[in-house]
Design a protein around this motif. Sequence first.
Motif, short mmCIF file in Angstrom:
data_model
loop_
_atom_site.label_atom_id
_atom_site.label_comp_id
_atom_site.label_asym_id
_atom_site.label_seq_id
_atom_site.Cartn_x
_atom_site.Cartn_y
_atom_site.Cartn_z
N VAL A 164 0.85 -1.20 0.00
CA VAL A 164 0.00 0.00 0.00
C VAL A 164 0.88 1.24 0.00
O VAL A 164 0.68 2.17 -0.79
CB VAL A 164 -0.96 0.00 1.21
CG1 VAL A 164 -1.66 1.35 1.35
CG2 VAL A 164 -1.97 -1.12 1.11
N LEU A 165 1.87 1.27 0.88
CA LEU A 165 2.77 2.43 0.94
C LEU A 165 3.54 2.61 -0.36
O LEU A 165 3.68 3.72 -0.86
CB LEU A 165 3.74 2.28 2.11
CG LEU A 165 3.11 2.21 3.51
CD1 LEU A 165 4.21 2.10 4.56
CD2 LEU A 165 2.22 3.40 3.78
N ASP A 166 4.02 1.49 -0.93
CA ASP A 166 4.78 1.57 -2.18
C ASP A 166 3.91 2.08 -3.33
O ASP A 166 4.38 2.80 -4.21
CB ASP A 166 5.39 0.22 -2.52
CG ASP A 166 6.51 -0.17 -1.55
OD1 ASP A 166 7.03 0.74 -0.85
OD2 ASP A 166 6.85 -1.36 -1.49
N THR A 167 2.63 1.70 -3.33
CA THR A 167 1.71 2.20 -4.36
C THR A 167 1.56 3.71 -4.25
O THR A 167 1.57 4.42 -5.27
CB THR A 167 0.33 1.52 -4.22
OG1 THR A 167 0.50 0.11 -4.40
CG2 THR A 167 -0.65 2.05 -5.25
N ARG A 192 8.12 5.91 1.87
CA ARG A 192 7.20 5.12 2.69
C ARG A 192 6.81 5.89 3.95
O ARG A 192 5.66 5.84 4.38
CB ARG A 192 7.84 3.79 3.09
CG ARG A 192 7.87 2.76 1.98
CD ARG A 192 8.50 1.49 2.48
NE ARG A 192 8.35 0.39 1.52
CZ ARG A 192 8.89 -0.80 1.68
NH1 ARG A 192 9.62 -1.06 2.77
NH2 ARG A 192 8.70 -1.74 0.79
N SER A 193 7.76 6.58 4.53
CA SER A 193 7.48 7.36 5.73
C SER A 193 6.43 8.42 5.46
O SER A 193 5.48 8.60 6.23
CB SER A 193 8.77 8.01 6.23
OG SER A 193 8.53 8.85 7.32
N GLU A 194 6.58 9.15 4.37
CA GLU A 194 5.61 10.18 4.01
C GLU A 194 4.27 9.56 3.66
O GLU A 194 3.21 10.11 3.99
CB GLU A 194 6.15 11.00 2.83
CG GLU A 194 5.36 12.26 2.55
CD GLU A 194 5.99 13.08 1.46
OE1 GLU A 194 5.45 13.06 0.33
OE2 GLU A 194 7.02 13.74 1.72
N ALA A 195 4.28 8.40 3.01
CA ALA A 195 3.03 7.70 2.67
C ALA A 195 2.29 7.26 3.93
O ALA A 195 1.06 7.37 4.01
CB ALA A 195 3.33 6.49 1.78
N LEU A 196 3.02 6.79 4.93
CA LEU A 196 2.40 6.39 6.18
C LEU A 196 1.79 7.59 6.89
O LEU A 196 0.66 7.53 7.39
CB LEU A 196 3.42 5.69 7.08
CG LEU A 196 2.88 5.10 8.37
CD1 LEU A 196 1.76 4.09 8.10
CD2 LEU A 196 4.01 4.43 9.15
N ALA A 197 2.51 8.71 6.90
CA ALA A 197 1.97 9.93 7.51
C ALA A 197 0.71 10.38 6.77
O ALA A 197 -0.28 10.79 7.39
CB ALA A 197 3.02 11.04 7.50
N TRP A 198 0.71 10.30 5.44
CA TRP A 198 -0.46 10.66 4.63
C TRP A 198 -1.65 9.77 4.99
O TRP A 198 -2.77 10.25 5.16
CB TRP A 198 -0.11 10.53 3.15
CG TRP A 198 -1.22 10.86 2.22
CD1 TRP A 198 -1.56 12.11 1.75
CD2 TRP A 198 -2.16 9.95 1.64
NE1 TRP A 198 -2.64 12.01 0.91
CE2 TRP A 198 -3.04 10.70 0.83
CE3 TRP A 198 -2.35 8.58 1.73
CZ2 TRP A 198 -4.08 10.12 0.13
CZ3 TRP A 198 -3.38 8.00 1.02
CH2 TRP A 198 -4.23 8.77 0.23
N ALA A 199 -1.40 8.46 5.12
CA ALA A 199 -2.47 7.52 5.44
C ALA A 199 -3.05 7.81 6.83
O ALA A 199 -4.28 7.76 7.02
CB ALA A 199 -1.96 6.08 5.36
N VAL A 200 -2.19 8.12 7.77
CA VAL A 200 -2.67 8.42 9.13
C VAL A 200 -3.52 9.70 9.11
O VAL A 200 -4.57 9.76 9.75
CB VAL A 200 -1.48 8.55 10.10
CG1 VAL A 200 -1.91 9.12 11.44
CG2 VAL A 200 -0.82 7.19 10.31
#
Length: 196
Positions: free
Chosen positions: A143-146, A156-164
């Motif tokens: 999911v993060l890589d997508t 990935r770090s920025e993607a995780l922050a975006w998801a949160v």
Amino acid sequence: MHTYFRAARHMGRGGWKGRGGWQQAEIPSADDAAAWFGGRLPEGWFTGDPEVTVDREEIVIVGELQPLTGDYADDAARAAAEDGRISRFREETRDDRIEIARQAEHRYQRKVAWGASLGGTRHLFTTHSAPVMTRLRQPERLVLDTLVDAGVARSRSEALAWAVRLVGEHADTWLAELREAMTKVDDLRSQGPDLS
């Protein structure tokens, strides 16, 4: 005064116990932070009580500034005036905010960040970014890589922050109910059983 606690607040021997495990140092309770800031802030800074948000690392204080009185040609001009007024507040109160933050950081063992809102404009001043370690299985990593591959995030770090952030925006009601339930559990735990 509004106070939001966004972390699991379970004290245990040796530190705070949340779902992620133990922190080494005991963190003082910040249950009275909204009241403390309400008593400590100079009169006239904000139109009412500021919003005080607390987690394990940071306390964020955001207050509403006095409304603008001028007439503006359009929404863009009004937004520019709001932005300028918030900038002026930031500069004029800098020394006082630093001193209040120093006192609060000593009292609560957390960083303090500030913000202001006016009309439709809201700015947070220097805030704290805390690293969060997590282990993800392949489906979550995909999911993060997508998100990274699609250009939504750079890492990935920025993607995780975006998801949160996205979950926070769309699950406010559920998160509020969860926080309320956690508070009730904490209250029951502190009362202990009635052995009479």
